[in-house]
Write a protein that holds these residues in place. Sequence first.
Motif, mmCIF file in Angstrom:
data_model
loop_
_atom_site.group_PDB
_atom_site.id
_atom_site.type_symbol
_atom_site.label_atom_id
_atom_site.label_comp_id
_atom_site.label_asym_id
_atom_site.label_seq_id
_atom_site.Cartn_x
_atom_site.Cartn_y
_atom_site.Cartn_z
ATOM 1 N N ASP B 212 26.271 42.775 -59.983
ATOM 2 C CA ASP B 212 26.688 42.911 -61.372
ATOM 3 C C ASP B 212 25.478 42.949 -62.291
ATOM 4 O O ASP B 212 25.479 43.617 -63.327
ATOM 5 N N LEU B 213 24.449 42.169 -61.881
ATOM 6 C CA LEU B 213 23.232 42.131 -62.695
ATOM 7 C C LEU B 213 22.268 43.258 -62.302
ATOM 8 O O LEU B 213 21.152 43.316 -62.793
ATOM 9 N N HIS B 214 22.696 44.091 -61.340
ATOM 10 C CA HIS B 214 21.844 45.181 -60.838
ATOM 11 C C HIS B 214 20.560 44.643 -60.238
ATOM 12 O O HIS B 214 19.473 45.133 -60.492
ATOM 13 N N LEU B 215 20.689 43.543 -59.462
ATOM 14 C CA LEU B 215 19.521 42.944 -58.827
ATOM 15 C C LEU B 215 19.759 42.840 -57.313
ATOM 16 O O LEU B 215 20.887 42.703 -56.868
ATOM 17 N N THR B 216 18.688 42.890 -56.531
ATOM 18 C CA THR B 216 18.804 42.550 -55.100
ATOM 19 C C THR B 216 17.699 41.549 -54.756
ATOM 20 O O THR B 216 16.651 41.510 -55.402
ATOM 21 N N LEU B 217 17.973 40.723 -53.709
ATOM 22 C CA LEU B 217 16.971 39.744 -53.273
ATOM 23 C C LEU B 217 15.845 40.466 -52.539
ATOM 24 O O LEU B 217 16.086 41.436 -51.828
ATOM 25 N N THR B 218 14.620 39.987 -52.702
ATOM 26 C CA THR B 218 13.491 40.581 -51.969
ATOM 27 C C THR B 218 13.209 39.771 -50.702
ATOM 28 O O THR B 218 13.789 38.705 -50.500
ATOM 29 N N VAL B 219 12.315 40.288 -49.874
ATOM 30 C CA VAL B 219 11.948 39.577 -48.629
ATOM 31 C C VAL B 219 11.213 38.272 -48.918
ATOM 32 O O VAL B 219 11.058 37.443 -48.036
ATOM 33 N N ALA B 220 10.772 38.101 -50.164
ATOM 34 C CA ALA B 220 10.057 36.869 -50.508
ATOM 35 C C ALA B 220 10.899 35.630 -50.220
ATOM 36 O O ALA B 220 10.365 34.538 -50.028
ATOM 37 N N TRP B 221 12.221 35.775 -50.205
ATOM 38 C CA TRP B 221 13.102 34.625 -49.973
ATOM 39 C C TRP B 221 13.093 34.152 -48.523
ATOM 40 O O TRP B 221 13.561 33.073 -48.204
ATOM 41 N N GLN B 222 12.562 35.007 -47.649
ATOM 42 C CA GLN B 222 12.689 34.678 -46.224
ATOM 43 C C GLN B 222 12.108 33.299 -45.838
ATOM 44 O O GLN B 222 12.788 32.522 -45.178
ATOM 45 N N PRO B 223 10.842 32.986 -46.229
ATOM 46 C CA PRO B 223 10.321 31.653 -45.855
ATOM 47 C C PRO B 223 11.175 30.518 -46.397
ATOM 48 O O PRO B 223 11.379 29.505 -45.716
ATOM 49 N N ALA B 224 11.723 30.696 -47.596
ATOM 50 C CA ALA B 224 12.558 29.647 -48.176
ATOM 51 C C ALA B 224 13.804 29.440 -47.321
ATOM 52 O O ALA B 224 14.210 28.305 -47.045
ATOM 53 N N LEU B 225 14.407 30.556 -46.893
ATOM 54 C CA LEU B 225 15.613 30.465 -46.065
ATOM 55 C C LEU B 225 15.321 29.802 -44.728
ATOM 56 O O LEU B 225 16.034 28.902 -44.297
ATOM 57 N N VAL B 226 14.231 30.281 -44.084
ATOM 58 C CA VAL B 226 13.890 29.708 -42.776
ATOM 59 C C VAL B 226 13.560 28.222 -42.933
ATOM 60 O O VAL B 226 14.041 27.378 -42.179
ATOM 61 N N GLY B 227 12.740 27.899 -43.949
ATOM 62 C CA GLY B 227 12.314 26.510 -44.154
ATOM 63 C C GLY B 227 13.495 25.583 -44.401
ATOM 64 O O GLY B 227 13.615 24.530 -43.759
ATOM 65 N N THR B 228 14.393 25.983 -45.319
ATOM 66 C CA THR B 228 15.514 25.085 -45.622
ATOM 67 C C THR B 228 16.476 25.005 -44.431
ATOM 68 O O THR B 228 17.042 23.942 -44.162
ATOM 69 N N ALA B 229 16.630 26.127 -43.702
ATOM 70 C CA ALA B 229 17.533 26.088 -42.538
ATOM 71 C C ALA B 229 16.990 25.138 -41.469
ATOM 72 O O ALA B 229 17.715 24.286 -40.942
ATOM 73 N N VAL B 230 15.674 25.277 -41.162
ATOM 74 C CA VAL B 230 15.081 24.393 -40.150
ATOM 75 C C VAL B 230 15.120 22.948 -40.645
ATOM 76 O O VAL B 230 15.439 22.015 -39.889
ATOM 77 N N GLY B 231 14.831 22.765 -41.947
ATOM 78 C CA GLY B 231 14.878 21.422 -42.524
ATOM 79 C C GLY B 231 16.268 20.814 -42.393
ATOM 80 O O GLY B 231 16.423 19.670 -41.959
#
Lengths: 112, 324
Positions: B212-231
């Motif tokens: 709706d905001l005409h935005l997409t997530l970038t690959v920059a989020w990947q470490p955050a996702l991996v880190g919080t998932a492993v955490g």
Amino acid sequence: MSDSLFENLRLELRRGCLTLAVLANLRTERYGYTLRKALEEAGLEMDEGTLYPLLRRLEGQGLLASEWREENKRRKRFYRLTPDGERMFDHLAAELQRINASLERIIAEAHA
Amino acid sequence: MTTLFERYLHAVGEALPKDVVAADVTAEIADDLHSRAEEREAELGRELTDEEAAAILREYGDPRVVAARYGRVQSLIGPELLPYYWSTLTLALVVVVALELVVGGISAIVRADGLRFFSALDVAVHSLVWVFTIVTVIFAAAERVPQGRQRLARVMRWDPRALAAPSALPPVARSSSLAEFIANTLALLVLLDARGAHRVPLDRLVATMLSDLHLTLTVAWQPALVGTAVGAALVAIAAMIAFLRPQAAVVHEMLRMLGSVVAIVGLAMTLASGPLFDPGGGIATTIGYVTLGAAIAVLAVQAVLSVRALLVRAPMPTPKSARG
């Protein structure tokens, strides 16, 4: 006080004493049924499910010797103490007396 | 009556342990039974009915129980080995399940397929059964082979000097470790699916909002996702250990601290690595940075609290007699 708890503790208390009673009774030769009757008359009832395996263990430990013989037209297994068994009985009987003396003192103190 | 006794003796003989001469034992029991029957017959002055003979056998007991008393080993795992059995079993269960969940989690993140985590869960349940069986078989065998008990006890030997000092950490309440486990497992599931698999409604919600905001997530989020998932996985494992062993408060706290640190590293890498949304800039990017910063701050507080809890130790009890 729960009856089943008393029953458990009583069995625990009796266990070692029964072995001693069996050894004492087998200074004269007996077979299982008459041994059980002798213990019963002395006021130490012991069910056969405990007695026969106990006899077998004591024999395995070299304290008893057994022999199959015919009596009243049936084969019966007669048990008696071995010399090792006699010595063990003497040691255990002395130990029981020591324990009894200690316990009597402790119980007397508890009642005092 | 004879056939009844014969059948009973046969049943006892069948159930006797293999190292016992069955004929010997049953002959002795036979004599006892017949002596009893004769005594009873003498009392009654007649032969026993089947029912009266059966009563004698009933009093004697179940043939399997009677036979089992002749066995050398009277229990599956005896009191000497039982404490070692429990500690080995819990340790093996926790380690195996934790490994499988971590591997499943990593594979779900790498392949961007949340379902992989669920299949890892399925494998973990099977492993529980296997671990239980294998550990039980080993201990039951040690109970039965000659010298087995002593040998196993030697493997498990303990050293008075190696005992851990008592910790100031109180045992973890089961209600809190259970809640922690559920919360972190749920968080893990949402995170695992967040990378495009779109199986959790929450993702679709986020995706719709962003589109709706005409935005997409970038690959920059990947470490955050991996880190919080492993955490989250680490904290879930810590919670599982604490649930099984409330006394293991130190291990629980260490794993929680490690989980916080891993998550912080992941979030910080995302924060440092550039545009969060495509196209970048604008209010969305600001909100993104603020959220990441706030999450890092909360986790840092959590990590510091863990470290502090771990550093405070209870004074050793020193009775006078133990000093001499």
